[in-house]
Design an enzyme around this catalytic site. Structure first.
Site, PDB file in Angstrom:
ATOM      1  N   CYS A 245      31.049 -11.093   6.731  1.00 12.00           N
ATOM      2  CA  CYS A 245      29.989 -12.004   6.296  1.00 12.00           C
ATOM      3  C   CYS A 245      28.633 -11.316   6.356  1.00 12.00           C
ATOM      4  O   CYS A 245      27.846 -11.373   5.402  1.00 12.00           O
ATOM      5  CB  CYS A 245      30.004 -13.269   7.161  1.00 12.00           C
ATOM      6  SG  CYS A 245      28.816 -14.511   6.603  1.00 12.00           S
ATOM      7  N   CYS A 246      28.349 -10.623   7.477  1.00 14.30           N
ATOM      8  CA  CYS A 246      27.062  -9.915   7.587  1.00 14.30           C
ATOM      9  C   CYS A 246      26.937  -8.869   6.492  1.00 14.30           C
ATOM     10  O   CYS A 246      25.844  -8.644   5.956  1.00 14.30           O
ATOM     11  CB  CYS A 246      26.932  -9.241   8.958  1.00 14.30           C
ATOM     12  SG  CYS A 246      26.485 -10.360  10.299  1.00 14.30           S
TER      13      CYS A 246
ATOM     14  N   CYS B  79      20.607 -15.862  11.427  1.00 13.00           N
ATOM     15  CA  CYS B  79      21.135 -16.983  10.654  1.00 13.00           C
ATOM     16  C   CYS B  79      21.359 -18.197  11.566  1.00 13.00           C
ATOM     17  O   CYS B  79      21.720 -18.048  12.739  1.00 13.00           O
ATOM     18  CB  CYS B  79      22.455 -16.595  10.007  1.00 13.00           C
ATOM     19  SG  CYS B  79      22.287 -15.392   8.677  1.00 13.00           S
TER      20      CYS B  79
ATOM     21  N   CYS C  21      24.596 -18.670  13.612  1.00  8.89           N
ATOM     22  CA  CYS C  21      24.915 -17.530  14.489  1.00  8.89           C
ATOM     23  C   CYS C  21      23.827 -17.265  15.521  1.00  8.89           C
ATOM     24  O   CYS C  21      23.795 -16.203  16.149  1.00  8.89           O
ATOM     25  CB  CYS C  21      25.137 -16.284  13.655  1.00  8.89           C
ATOM     26  SG  CYS C  21      26.480 -16.462  12.468  1.00  8.89           S
TER      27      CYS C  21
ATOM     28  N   CYS D 282      24.290  -6.327  13.284  1.00 10.22           N
ATOM     29  CA  CYS D 282      24.940  -6.869  12.095  1.00 10.22           C
ATOM     30  C   CYS D 282      25.186  -5.842  11.020  1.00 10.22           C
ATOM     31  O   CYS D 282      25.758  -6.159   9.989  1.00 10.22           O
ATOM     32  CB  CYS D 282      24.103  -7.993  11.518  1.00 10.22           C
ATOM     33  SG  CYS D 282      22.561  -7.391  10.854  1.00 10.22           S
TER      34      CYS D 282
HETATM   35  S1  ADX Z   1      19.643  -7.922  13.195  1.00  9.12           S
HETATM   36  O1  ADX Z   1      20.131  -6.628  12.674  1.00  9.12           O
HETATM   37  O2  ADX Z   1      20.120  -8.248  14.513  1.00  9.12           O
HETATM   38  O3  ADX Z   1      19.804  -9.038  12.234  1.00  9.12           O
HETATM   39  P1  ADX Z   1      16.994  -8.463  14.092  1.00  9.12           P
HETATM   40  O4  ADX Z   1      17.095  -9.919  13.808  1.00  9.12           O
HETATM   41  O5  ADX Z   1      16.924  -8.025  15.495  1.00  9.12           O
HETATM   42  O6  ADX Z   1      18.120  -7.639  13.313  1.00  9.12           O
HETATM   43  O7  ADX Z   1      15.777  -7.881  13.303  1.00  9.12           O
HETATM   44  C1  ADX Z   1      15.406  -6.518  13.406  1.00  9.12           C
HETATM   45  C2  ADX Z   1      14.737  -6.103  12.130  1.00  9.12           C
HETATM   46  O8  ADX Z   1      15.706  -6.091  11.068  1.00  9.12           O
HETATM   47  C3  ADX Z   1      13.654  -7.022  11.663  1.00  9.12           C
HETATM   48  O9  ADX Z   1      12.431  -6.772  12.290  1.00  9.12           O
HETATM   49  C4  ADX Z   1      13.643  -6.703  10.186  1.00  9.12           C
HETATM   50  O10 ADX Z   1      12.962  -5.492   9.975  1.00  9.12           O
HETATM   51  C5  ADX Z   1      15.115  -6.503   9.861  1.00  9.12           C
HETATM   52  N1  ADX Z   1      15.750  -7.754   9.425  1.00  9.12           N
HETATM   53  C6  ADX Z   1      16.578  -8.546  10.119  1.00  9.12           C
HETATM   54  N2  ADX Z   1      16.964  -9.619   9.395  1.00  9.12           N
HETATM   55  C7  ADX Z   1      16.373  -9.477   8.192  1.00  9.12           C
HETATM   56  C8  ADX Z   1      16.356 -10.266   6.982  1.00  9.12           C
HETATM   57  N3  ADX Z   1      17.046 -11.403   6.872  1.00  9.12           N
HETATM   58  N4  ADX Z   1      15.629  -9.806   5.936  1.00  9.12           N
HETATM   59  C9  ADX Z   1      14.938  -8.648   6.026  1.00  9.12           C
HETATM   60  N5  ADX Z   1      14.910  -7.879   7.137  1.00  9.12           N
HETATM   61  C10 ADX Z   1      15.606  -8.286   8.207  1.00  9.12           C
HETATM   62 FE1  SF4 Z   2      27.053 -14.492   8.183  1.00  8.35          FE
HETATM   63 FE2  SF4 Z   2      26.314 -15.149  10.673  1.00  8.35          FE
HETATM   64 FE3  SF4 Z   2      26.048 -12.616   9.769  1.00  8.35          FE
HETATM   65 FE4  SF4 Z   2      24.467 -14.613   8.862  1.00  8.35          FE
HETATM   66  S1  SF4 Z   2      24.537 -13.740  10.962  1.00  8.35           S
HETATM   67  S2  SF4 Z   2      25.406 -13.045   7.643  1.00  8.35           S
HETATM   68  S3  SF4 Z   2      25.928 -16.332   8.776  1.00  8.35           S
HETATM   69  S4  SF4 Z   2      27.942 -13.780  10.128  1.00  8.35           S
END
Ligand code: ADX
Ligand code: SF4
Length: 284
Positions: free
Chosen positions: A141-142, A224, A227, A252
Site C-alpha cells: 500500500c505504501c 495517513c 495508520c 514507508c
Molecule cells: S514517512 O516516510 O514516515 O512517511 P515522515 O512522515 O516521517 O515520513 O516524513 C518525513 C519526510 O518525508 C517529510 O518531512 C517529507 O519530506 C516526506 N514526506 C512524508 N510524507 C509525505 C507526503 N505525503 N508527501 C510528500 N512528502 C512526504
Molecule cells: Fe497505505 Fe497506511 Fe502506507 Fe498510507 S501509511 S500508504 S494508508 S499503508
C-alpha cells in the site's frame, strides 16, 4: 450539584486527564540557544539549493518541519517547488493545510496522487484497509500510494529536500544534512536534520506558520489517517505510526537511508511532477 453539571464536569475532567497523558508539542518559551544561527544557516542553505540545483523540490507532508522549510523557501524566494503526495488516506486536517500554505505563505503546492488503477487493484485484492493484514501488504500500500507518486514527483529534478530530523528516532539518528540519493543519483537535503524540537516549534510559532491541529491532539508524527494515532507523553515520536506492527522499523519506503560513512554533514551546499498540470510551484 445537578446530575447534568456533575456529569459535564466529570467529562471535562476526564478529557483534560486524557489530554495531559498524551504527547504535546514543546511549550512555547524563550528562544533556544543558537536559534538565530540555525535560522541564518537554514535560509542560506535554502538559497544555495535553489541557486545550484535546477527544479529542486521539497517533499512536504505538511508536518511542522515541512512548514518551517516552506516558510524559509517563501522568505528567501528560492526557486524551489513544494509538492505533497495525497495518498487518498490523509486526515482532513492535513489536506486543509494546503490552502493555508497558499493563503499565508503564498506558495501553491503541487499535488501528486496514486495511480487509480493501482489503488483499485489493491482494494479489490487486499481490501480497503488490507494493510492491517501484514507488513508485506502494508508495504504494498505504501508503495503504490506514496513511493510510486514520489518517483513521478522527482523525475527530472536535480535535488530534493525533506523535513526529516535526527530527533525523529533511532532510524534517523545518523541523518546527514546532505545525502546522495543513490537511487536517483541526485543530492537529497535534510536541512533541519540537526534541529531540536524546541527550535522547530519556536520557528513555527514565532513566524506564525500554519500548523496541523492534530499536533495538539497528541500526534507528534502524522501520516495517513488509518495508520497514525496519538501517542502518550514519553513514547517514541513515531510510536503512533503503523502502531500495530511489531517491527521497530517505522518507515514507508519514501526514504532509503544512506550509509552514514558515505553521507556528508557539510553545511555548505555549493555542489550542485506528474499527475496533471502540476509541473511548477506557483507563487502568488
Ligand atoms: S514517512 O516516510 O514516515 O512517511 P515522515 O512522515 O516521517 O515520513 O516524513 C518525513 C519526510 O518525508 C517529510 O518531512 C517529507 O519530506 C516526506 N514526506 C512524508 N510524507 C509525505 C507526503 N505525503 N508527501 C510528500 N512528502 C512526504
Ligand atoms: Fe497505505 Fe497506511 Fe502506507 Fe498510507 S501509511 S500508504 S494508508 S499503508
Amino acid at each position: 450539584m445537578s446530575g447534568e453539571l456533575s456529569s459535564r464536569l466529570n467529562s471535562e475532567l476526564g478529557s483534560s486527564i486524557v489530554r495531559a497523558a498524551l504527547w504535546q508539542p514543546p511549550p512555547a518559551g524563550s528562544k533556544p540557544a543558537d536559534f538565530d544561527v540555525f535560522v541564518r544557516d537554514l535560509h542560506r542553505t535554502i538559497s544555495e539549493i535553489g541557486r545550484d540545483h535546477s527544479r529542486a523540490a521539497l517533499a512536504s507532508s505538511l508536518s511542522v518541519e515541512d512548514m518551517v522549510i516552506t516558510h524559509a523557501i517563501a522568505a528567501t524566494g528560492a526557486p524551489i517547488d513544494v509538492f505533497m503526495i495525497d495518498t487518498g488516506r490523509l486526515h482532513a486536517e492535513t489536506l486543509q493545510l494546503r490552502e493555508l500554505v497558499r493563503a499565508q505563505l503564498g506558495i501553491e503546492m503541487l499535488v501528486l496522487q496514486p495511480r487509480t488503477e493501482a489503488v483499485v487493484h489493491f482494494v479489490a485484492t487486499r481490501g480497503l484497509n488490507g494493510f492491517y493484514e501484514g507488513v508485506a501488504q502494508r508495504h504494498e500500500c505504501c508503495h503504490l500510494r506514496k513511493v510510486e507518486p514520489l518517483e513521478r514527483a522527482l523525475a527530472g529534478r536535480a535535488a530534493w529536500l525533506t523535513g526529516q530530523r535526527r530527533a525523529h528516532g533511532s532510524e534517523r539518528a545518523q541523518l546527514a544534512e546532505r545525502e546522495l540519493d543513490g537511487e536517483r543519483g541526485i543530492p537529497k537535503f535534510n536541512p533541519l536534520a540537526a534541529w531540536s524540537d524546541a527550535a522547530v516549534w519556536h520557528y513555527a510559532r514565532s513566524e506564525g506558520v500554519p500548523l496541523n491541529p492534530l499536533y495538539a491532539r497528541g500526534y507528534p508524527s502524522i501520516g495517513c489517517e488509518p495508520c497514525t494515532r496519538a501517542v502518550r507523553a514519553g513514547e517514541d515520536a513515531r510510536a503512533g505510526r503503523w502502531w500495530w506492527e511489531a517491527s521497530a522499523s517505522k518507515e514507508c519506503g519514501l526514504h532509503v537511508f544512506a550509509n552514514p560513512a558515505t553521507a556528508t554533514v557539510d553545511r555548505s551546499v555549493a555542489t550542485p511532477v506528474n499527475e496533471s498540470a502540476h509541473e511548477t510551484t506557483h507563487r502568488r
